[in-house]
Enzyme design. Sequence first.
Site, PDB file in Angstrom:
ATOM      1  N   LYS A 171     -28.415  59.957  -0.349  1.00  0.00           N
ATOM      2  CA  LYS A 171     -28.197  61.383  -0.593  1.00  0.00           C
ATOM      3  C   LYS A 171     -27.638  62.121   0.626  1.00  0.00           C
ATOM      4  O   LYS A 171     -26.946  63.112   0.492  1.00  0.00           O
ATOM      5  CB  LYS A 171     -29.494  62.055  -1.054  1.00  0.00           C
ATOM      6  CG  LYS A 171     -29.852  61.710  -2.497  1.00  0.00           C
ATOM      7  CD  LYS A 171     -30.954  62.617  -3.015  1.00  0.00           C
ATOM      8  CE  LYS A 171     -31.185  62.402  -4.497  1.00  0.00           C
ATOM      9  NZ  LYS A 171     -31.961  61.158  -4.760  1.00  0.00           N
ATOM     10  N   GLU A 202     -31.224  73.138  -5.421  1.00  0.00           N
ATOM     11  CA  GLU A 202     -32.446  72.964  -6.196  1.00  0.00           C
ATOM     12  C   GLU A 202     -32.845  71.496  -6.078  1.00  0.00           C
ATOM     13  O   GLU A 202     -32.007  70.628  -5.828  1.00  0.00           O
ATOM     14  CB  GLU A 202     -32.260  73.344  -7.671  1.00  0.00           C
ATOM     15  CG  GLU A 202     -31.765  72.230  -8.567  1.00  0.00           C
ATOM     16  CD  GLU A 202     -30.252  72.152  -8.621  1.00  0.00           C
ATOM     17  OE1 GLU A 202     -29.594  73.168  -8.332  1.00  0.00           O
ATOM     18  OE2 GLU A 202     -29.743  71.071  -8.952  1.00  0.00           O
ATOM     19  N   SER A 217     -30.184  51.896  -3.092  1.00  0.00           N
ATOM     20  CA  SER A 217     -29.946  53.319  -2.821  1.00  0.00           C
ATOM     21  C   SER A 217     -30.916  53.947  -1.824  1.00  0.00           C
ATOM     22  O   SER A 217     -30.564  54.898  -1.142  1.00  0.00           O
ATOM     23  CB  SER A 217     -29.973  54.112  -4.127  1.00  0.00           C
ATOM     24  OG  SER A 217     -31.175  53.865  -4.844  1.00  0.00           O
TER      25      SER A 217
HETATM   26  C1  LIG Z   1     -32.023  60.547  -5.975  1.00  0.00           C
HETATM   27  C2  LIG Z   1     -32.045  59.078  -5.907  1.00  0.00           C
HETATM   28  C3  LIG Z   1     -31.453  58.281  -6.914  1.00  0.00           C
HETATM   29  C4  LIG Z   1     -30.829  58.854  -8.157  1.00  0.00           C
HETATM   30  O1  LIG Z   1     -29.758  59.724  -7.941  1.00  0.00           O
HETATM   31  P1  LIG Z   1     -28.258  59.298  -8.257  1.00  0.00           P
HETATM   32  O2  LIG Z   1     -27.505  60.574  -8.156  1.00  0.00           O
HETATM   33  O3  LIG Z   1     -28.232  58.718  -9.629  1.00  0.00           O
HETATM   34  O4  LIG Z   1     -27.852  58.305  -7.242  1.00  0.00           O
HETATM   35  C5  LIG Z   1     -31.458  56.902  -6.749  1.00  0.00           C
HETATM   36  N1  LIG Z   1     -32.052  56.320  -5.685  1.00  0.00           N
HETATM   37  C6  LIG Z   1     -32.635  57.039  -4.705  1.00  0.00           C
HETATM   38  C7  LIG Z   1     -33.256  56.334  -3.566  1.00  0.00           C
HETATM   39  C8  LIG Z   1     -32.657  58.440  -4.787  1.00  0.00           C
HETATM   40  O5  LIG Z   1     -33.232  59.144  -3.808  1.00  0.00           O
END
Ligand SMILES: *Cc1c(COP(=O)(O)O)cnc(C)c1O
Length: 394
Positions: free
Chosen positions: A88, A110, A375
């Site tokens: 993010k 938000e 992610s």
């Molecule tokens: C917020 C988040 C997601 C989901 O958000 P996407 O916009 O679909 O990427 C996935 N993995 C992690 C670690 C997150 O913090």
Amino acid sequence: MKNPDKNGFYGEFGGAFIPEMLYPNVAELQDNYLAILHSDTFREEYRKLLRNYVGRPSPLYESPWLSARYGARIFLKREDLNHTGAHKINNAIGQILLARALGKQQIIAETGAGQHGVATATAAALMSMDCKVFMGEIDMARQAPNVERMQMLGAEVLPATSGSKTLKDATNEAIRYWINNPGSYYLIGSVVGPHPYPDLVTRLQAVISEEISTQLENNFGQAKPDYVIACIGGGSNAAGAYYHFIDDSEVQLIAVEAGGQGIASGKSAATSQLGRMGIIHGSKTLLMQDDYGQITEPYSISAGLDYPGIGPLHAHLIKTGRSQVYSITDEEALAAGMVLSTHEGILPALESAHALAVLEYTRFKPEDIVVINLSGRGDKDLQTYLQYHKNKHK
Ligand SMILES: *Cc1c(COP(=O)(O)O)cnc(C)c1O
């Protein structure tokens, strides 16, 4: 297909369905975002911060254990190693630079689980900008450590007290504030919202697939993977991991949604299967709704996937068959996360664990190159993992 048309549509999905009072704010962004993103000043500064502040490029790690178990060459793109522990931050830093180029002094956002709020508060602190984060009152209680983190970073967290007191109410509050304060910059955290946000966030996260391509080429002499696998909440980490491969049909794109307790259980966030066309957050896309068009509450054990819609790019990729979608239950994700933790020493976010769990359902050739976008890191999910482990061994 990887970029929308001039009105922000990916096929039939996307666009900007906004109240008239919001039009000037959104039009200002639409008119300027591409020129700023392509400018030398922006590109240089973005690159520099990604390298020196976020810690990019993130490693592309070939996992011997997963490779042996699933019979292919399995790589993890380590977004969990970024500053603040997830992808993010790539987006938050990019949009803060864009806000500054537009002459804005104040950032608003938000957040549901608080992860986007933390990334935004971090980037705002870095740029010494004023930051207000709207968050449902119930979410604030559920995610108290993230609220404290944002406050520690100097952001003001404002409770949304109307409706269900969760994400959609926080979104309404943020939009109301934006209408009344057009000098502020609204920083959206995923590939959702009115045009140009889905395209803007996709382009900022595209650094992920750009790096994957370079890393594969430099180390393995092949710039393209055979598969890219990513989880989807709104879809930003997936959009970034796919971007440079979308127009190359030899690369198979796999999207993983949160099945919660099962698609038919009434407690799920598998939007592409349960959703119908509707408008959410200013964008026409698939969303979970009742017979009257009211948005229904999604459910997933992982807060980041607990979103009732899906970005318009993904709705389009899924609808046209370009990406293949799977849904993974809470239980399957927990098990996959435990496995990576004990066999590779990497504790993944529960969101990312959904992507890992798909390996159980796919069949590969031994020479296939499979990239899973990891992610985020799982420290925030430790209690959930431990509870699961305890219950299983009772
Ligand atoms: C917020 C988040 C997601 C989901 O958000 P996407 O916009 O679909 O990427 C996935 N993995 C992690 C670690 C997150 O913090």
